[in-house]
Motif scaffolding. Structure first.
Motif, short mmCIF file in Angstrom:
data_model
loop_
_atom_site.label_atom_id
_atom_site.label_comp_id
_atom_site.label_asym_id
_atom_site.label_seq_id
_atom_site.Cartn_x
_atom_site.Cartn_y
_atom_site.Cartn_z
N ASN A 15 -58.69 -47.76 93.72
CA ASN A 15 -60.10 -48.45 93.26
C ASN A 15 -61.30 -47.77 92.35
O ASN A 15 -61.19 -46.58 92.03
CB ASN A 15 -60.45 -49.38 94.42
CG ASN A 15 -61.52 -48.25 95.61
OD1 ASN A 15 -61.61 -47.38 95.31
ND2 ASN A 15 -61.59 -48.95 96.62
N ARG A 16 -62.32 -48.61 92.19
CA ARG A 16 -63.52 -48.08 91.43
C ARG A 16 -64.07 -47.01 92.18
O ARG A 16 -64.40 -45.67 91.57
CB ARG A 16 -64.40 -48.98 91.41
CG ARG A 16 -65.83 -48.64 90.97
CD ARG A 16 -66.96 -49.68 90.73
NE ARG A 16 -68.13 -49.05 90.37
CZ ARG A 16 -69.15 -49.60 89.76
NH1 ARG A 16 -69.21 -51.07 89.64
NH2 ARG A 16 -70.42 -49.45 89.59
N ILE A 236 -55.62 -47.54 88.60
CA ILE A 236 -55.58 -48.66 89.22
C ILE A 236 -54.29 -49.39 89.25
O ILE A 236 -54.09 -50.35 90.04
CB ILE A 236 -56.58 -49.71 88.25
CG1 ILE A 236 -58.02 -48.94 88.47
CG2 ILE A 236 -56.77 -51.12 88.56
CD1 ILE A 236 -58.63 -49.17 89.89
N TRP A 240 -52.31 -51.42 92.22
CA TRP A 240 -51.43 -52.85 92.28
C TRP A 240 -50.21 -52.67 92.52
O TRP A 240 -49.78 -53.75 93.41
CB TRP A 240 -51.81 -53.23 90.87
CG TRP A 240 -53.20 -53.72 90.56
CD1 TRP A 240 -54.24 -53.96 91.27
CD2 TRP A 240 -53.70 -53.91 89.20
NE1 TRP A 240 -55.37 -54.40 90.48
CE2 TRP A 240 -54.94 -54.27 89.26
CE3 TRP A 240 -53.07 -53.93 87.89
CZ2 TRP A 240 -55.67 -54.42 87.95
CZ3 TRP A 240 -53.72 -54.27 86.85
CH2 TRP A 240 -55.04 -54.39 86.70
#
Length: 268
Positions: A15-16, A236, A240
């Protein structure tokens, strides 16, 4: 699927936060080549391992006994040593390292002065400190959030004051994040940076506040760091895919299709 607590970054997180952490370790490569490095609060150990690709030797020090034990098993290399210790009691000799790296550590305790004294003690006279922390204004205050793992966050002026009390020279960098990419640049430049969003009918400016501050400090002249980018698009996307594969729906579908895939291979 493993659940992330939000305290220590682990390699199943895509993630970020992960992108921002990886970018911080990426910028160290400009300063640690063939150097002896201390990664204080090394956590899971991935950052220490990453830096070992460039440094001559890296010490990973963390207060958590379990994290140190797991890091020793997971990241084995001749130029890495993981040790149990705290920011106020670093288990290294005086003047023993060339670079100290401390990312997202100082806000997790309130012994800031003790930490700085210990860093100065283990650093060699021409040593470099690379340290980051969230900017309390943008990270917490304006977003009206409280991070349960943070003990004492700092405003920008407080962070600068702390570091400048111990090092005569430093460069302040800001880190921003936008749609999968992290940007690190000199703090004075951020005010003149423009971010846009829109479509075929309208384009507007977007304000992106630098939630994280990074300081590169020394008592000697250090080459200034230029702007850098970390493209997290593929990273990212992998996250997913990992999430989809871990889902119940995917597992059921995979089980249903497995016999057909087997027959297809036989009939080829």
């Amino acid at each position: 699927m493993k659940k992330w607590t939000g305290e220590r970054l682990e390699p199943f997180v895509y993630n970020r936060v992960a992108i921002e952490h990886l970018h911080r370790y990426a910028i160290t490569s400009a300063y640690i080549k063939d150097k002896i490095v201390l990664d204080i609060a090394s956590g899971e150990g991935y950052g220490t391992s990453l830096m070992s690709k460039h440094a001559s030797f890296v010490y990973g020090v963390d207060i958590d006994k379990q994290s140190i034990a797991l890091a020793k098993l997971k990241y084995k290399a001749e130029n890495i040593e993981y040790l149990e210790g705290s920011t106020s009691n670093i288990p290294l000799a005086d003047n023993s390292v060339d670079v100290v790296v401390s990312f997202e550590t100082i806000e997790h305790h309130d012994e800031h002065e003790k930490m700085m004294l210990e860093i100065k003690r283990v650093l060699r006279p021409e040593g470099i400190l690379i340290i980051s922390t969230p900017d309390k204004l943008y990270y917490s205050e304006l977003r009206d959030i409280v991070n349960e793992f943070h003990v004492k966050e700092l405003y920008k002026n407080e962070f600068i004051s702390l570091i400048s009390n111990y090092f005569s020279k430093f460069q302040l960098l800001s880190q921003t994040y936008n749609n999968g990419s992290s940007i690190i640049q000199e703090d004075t430049i951020i005010k003149n940076s423009n971010y846009f969003y829109g479509n075929y009918t309208t384009i507007n400016n977007r304000v992106i506040n630098p939630m994280f501050l990074i300081i590169i400090a020394s008592d000697h002249i250090v080459e200034k760091y230029n702007i850098s980018f970390f493209d997290g698009g593929d990273f990212i996307k992998k996250g997913w895919l990992e999430e989809i594969k871990a889902s119940h729906t995917y597992k059921v579908g995979h089980a249903i299709l497995l016999p057909f895939k087997f027959l297809k291979r036989i009939l080829k």
